[in-house]
Enzyme design. Structure first.
Site, PDB file in Angstrom:
ATOM      1  CG  HIS A   1      -1.975   4.109  16.824  1.00 59.60           C
ATOM      2  ND1 HIS A   1      -1.844   5.188  15.980  1.00 59.60           N
ATOM      3  CD2 HIS A   1      -1.443   3.047  16.159  1.00 59.60           C
ATOM      4  CE1 HIS A   1      -1.256   4.804  14.860  1.00 59.60           C
ATOM      5  NE2 HIS A   1      -1.001   3.511  14.940  1.00 59.60           N
TER       6      HIS A   1
ATOM      7  CB  CYS B   1      -4.370  10.791  17.866  1.00 63.50           C
ATOM      8  SG  CYS B   1      -3.101  10.770  16.583  1.00 63.50           S
TER       9      CYS B   1
END
Length: 337
Positions: A128, A184
């Site tokens: 993440h 991301c």
């Protein structure tokens, strides 16, 4: 219209010696900025991190596979030795191999310890990523990029400024660090100040776009009789344009390096990176594309590889891989690691 392609034939290897850039200051003791390309014929070390966030609410599927796939690819393609690769994944039993915040920071310091000219260091992160408010004024959009260790709920995230301080600042001239961020909001996750387009040119803050957006907002507000909105739109444009220029200047003053640091990221700072399935296996889209591109064509320039990565992902994903560096570079040179 497609961007112009790089010159035909195999790309040239990086040159030897000191590379100077920027203005030569007259009558000043300050040295002209310089760097050295790495020949990548010294020691090789790598750190591969894959976090699936097992049994957590925001679990992923392909990140552990990514770390293992990159480890194998580095050994097969670039001659790395498995004994010189640290792999942190959250499916291991050894507590030292769990990608918590403390272990990740310790492994980053191990990666760059005693780095020398022409060494090849490789950092890969799949997990993440996110953003947090910029505190030092070096981000065009006002946000720092972060990665999330497996224990981020207790220990917090790791911000790009800290990763730059640990992995970039200590490196000597001519030492290569290649980083891949499959996460991301990762476009500038290593805080490298030179970001390249598929035309091989350094990207600059898009003031023309800012002008258009600012004037469109002002015109819309004027049409509905909102004079306060007119002033807000124009003032916001001026602030954004000024911040973009000043933050870029600050980044180039504080984040350039005489070392040879390159970062490939899975998307722009404003985009997300896909946790995907390719060839029947869970994988991060960027990690898959990196291996696929260099398997199909082993010798590529930086510009060619950026075009290849985007071409592989374009058919199924909206994310656009990014290339950044710690110094102005010739993107027609061969990518080596």
């Amino acid at each position: 219209m497609a961007p112009p392609g790089p010159p035909p034939g195999p790309p040239p290897r990086p040159p030897f010696g000191q590379q100077n850039y920027g203005p030569q200051l007259q009558g000043s003791q300050q040295q002209q900025p310089f760097f050295r390309y790495s020949q990548c014929n010294g020691r090789k070390k790598a750190l591969c991190i894959g976090i699936n966030y097992i049994r957590q609410q925001a679990a992923l599927r392909g990140c552990i596979n990514d770390a293992r796939n990159i480890e194998r690819f580095l050994c097969e393609k670039f001659g790395y030795n498995r004994n010189d690769i640290v792999v942190l994944t959250d499916d291991q039993q050894d507590p030292r191999s769990i990608p918590n915040r403390a272990n990740i920071l310790q492994a980053m310091r191990w990666l760059v310890m005693d780095a020398r000219p022409n060494d090849s260091l490789f950092f890969h992160y799949s997990g993440h990523g996110g953003q947090t408010k910029d505190q030092d004024g070096d981000e065009d959009d006002g946000y720092d990029e972060v990665i999330y260790p497996v224990d981020f709920k207790q220990a917090g995230h790791i911000v790009d400024d800290l990763m730059h301080d640990i992995m970039v600042k200590p490196l000597p001239p001519g030492c290569r660090l290649t980083a891949i961020f499959d996460s991301c909001h990762s476009g500038s996750a290593l805080d490298l100040p030179y970001i390249y387009s598929t035309e091989g040119k350094v990207k600059e803050p898009n003031l023309a776009m800012e002008v258009g957006q600012g004037l469109f907002g002002a015109a819309t507000a004027y049409a509905r009789g909102d004079m306060g909105g007119v002033m807000q739109s124009v003032t916001g444009f001026v602030r954004s344009a000024t911040t973009g220029r000043s933050s870029q200047q600050r980044a180039r003053q504080t984040k350039t390096s005489p070392a040879d640091v390159i970062s490939w990221s899975g998307c722009k700072d404003s985009q997300t990176s896909a946790d995907a399935v390719e060839a029947g296996s869970a994988t991060g889209a960027m990690s898959y594309a990196f291996i696929a591109a260099l398997t199909q064509q082993p010798r590529q320039s930086y510009q060619q590889l950026l075009i290849s990565l985007r071409g592989i992902l374009r058919a199924k994903y909206s994310q656009k891989p990014q290339l950044s560096s710690s110094h102005p570079m010739d993107t027609n040179l061969e990518f080596i690691a």
